[in-house]
Write a protein that holds these residues in place. Structure first.
Motif, short mmCIF file in Angstrom:
data_model
loop_
_atom_site.label_atom_id
_atom_site.label_comp_id
_atom_site.label_asym_id
_atom_site.label_seq_id
_atom_site.Cartn_x
_atom_site.Cartn_y
_atom_site.Cartn_z
N THR A 1 8.44 -0.28 -1.80
CA THR A 1 7.08 0.14 -2.15
C THR A 1 7.08 1.56 -2.72
O THR A 1 6.42 1.84 -3.72
CB THR A 1 6.14 0.04 -0.93
N ILE B 1 9.08 -11.26 -0.29
CA ILE B 1 7.83 -10.83 0.35
C ILE B 1 7.04 -12.07 0.77
O ILE B 1 6.94 -13.03 0.01
CB ILE B 1 7.05 -9.94 -0.63
N SER C 1 -1.34 -0.69 6.26
CA SER C 1 -1.45 -2.15 6.38
C SER C 1 -0.93 -2.49 7.75
O SER C 1 0.22 -2.15 8.08
CB SER C 1 -0.62 -2.82 5.29
N LYS D 1 -2.42 -5.03 -2.65
CA LYS D 1 -2.29 -3.76 -1.92
C LYS D 1 -1.71 -2.66 -2.81
O LYS D 1 -2.13 -1.51 -2.74
CB LYS D 1 -1.41 -3.97 -0.67
N TYR E 1 0.51 -8.66 -1.46
CA TYR E 1 1.30 -7.43 -1.69
C TYR E 1 0.88 -6.77 -3.01
O TYR E 1 0.66 -5.56 -3.07
CB TYR E 1 2.79 -7.77 -1.69
N GLN E 2 0.74 -7.57 -4.05
CA GLN E 2 0.34 -7.03 -5.36
C GLN E 2 -1.04 -6.39 -5.30
O GLN E 2 -1.29 -5.35 -5.92
CB GLN E 2 0.38 -8.14 -6.43
N GLU F 1 3.13 -12.70 -1.71
CA GLU F 1 3.30 -11.86 -2.91
C GLU F 1 1.96 -11.43 -3.50
O GLU F 1 1.79 -10.29 -3.92
CB GLU F 1 4.14 -12.62 -3.95
#
Length: 228
Positions: free
Chosen positions: A62, A29, A150, A38, A35-36, A32
């Motif tokens: 996801t 990713i 997103s 989100k 992403y975490q 990262e």
């Protein structure tokens, strides 16, 4: 109904994602930490009783992370190869409350007012009919349901990203890039509002100095009001 132009665009898109599916599933990713965050924001909206739809699910990473927090997820993508990888990952992880299905958004037959949450992550900029998809999503959600997205809004990004977007058609012609659309955060927000959504939450990652990362995607949670 899809026009023949939409169908050819959709089939070209599926071919592109089919071709890169294997490499995509192995790629780390990009950001990262973002992403975490989100995932964290999304899970604040999820509950054990929820029926969830994710479209543009890719190789299912996801959906599989969110699976323990909800009753069921229907996760879809136009790419058969992506869905095959997602099913394999679900079997390896013994996850049995995610159904992976190859379908475009237009092909989905989902009853109105049936989903508690819909996820559309890194997908809205790839859709030929963005507004139609947002309207469909609104119909599918129960009153009070959330649409979690997103989206890279290229028009608000740095000069390099905008320049790349302008020259992308050549790469797309040779099948090296999928078709994508450049729009601004405000244009995206208008699409949501025109469909009846209320924007409930918005987030973008920041750098060490607290400045928004110019080339980052905009994470938005839009809510279907509980009653008109």
């Amino acid at each position: 109904a899809m026009t023949s132009k939409d169908e050819s665009s959709s089939s070209n898109s599926a071919k592109f994602w089919d071709k890169i599916a294997d490499g995509y599933s192995k790629k780390p990713i990009g950001d990262e930490a973002a992403y975490q965050e989100k995932l964290r924001i999304t899970q604040a909206y999820l509950r054990p009783h929820m029926e969830v739809l994710e479209y543009g699910c890719g190789t299912g990473g996801t959906a599989l992370i969110h699976a323990p927090h909800v009753k069921h997820i229907l996760a879809t993508d136009v790419s058969r190869n992506m869905i095959d990888i997602a099913r394999r990952r679900a079997a390896e992880g013994k996850v049995d409350n995610v159904t992976f299905k190859r379908a475009s958004i237009e092909e989905l037959d989902i009853p109105d007012n049936s989903k508690d949450a819909v996820l559309g992550l890194s997908i809205l900029h790839l859709l030929d009919d963005r507004e139609g998809s947002i309207r469909r999503t609104y119909r599918w959600l129960k009153p009070g349901g959330v649409f979690i997205t997103s989206t890279p809004c290229v028009k608000d990004m740095g000069a390099m990203a905008r320049m790349f977007a302008r020259s992308a058609s050549l790469f797309q012609y040779f099948g090296l890039l999928p078709t994508f659309y450049a729009f601004s955060r405000d244009e995206l927000a208008s699409c949501f509002k025109n469909s009846g959504f209320v924007i409930e939450h918005e987030w973008r990652p920041t750098d060490d100095k607290g400045k928004i990362k110019k080339d980052s995607a905009i994470f938005m949670v839009a809510k279907k009001p509980s009653s008109k």
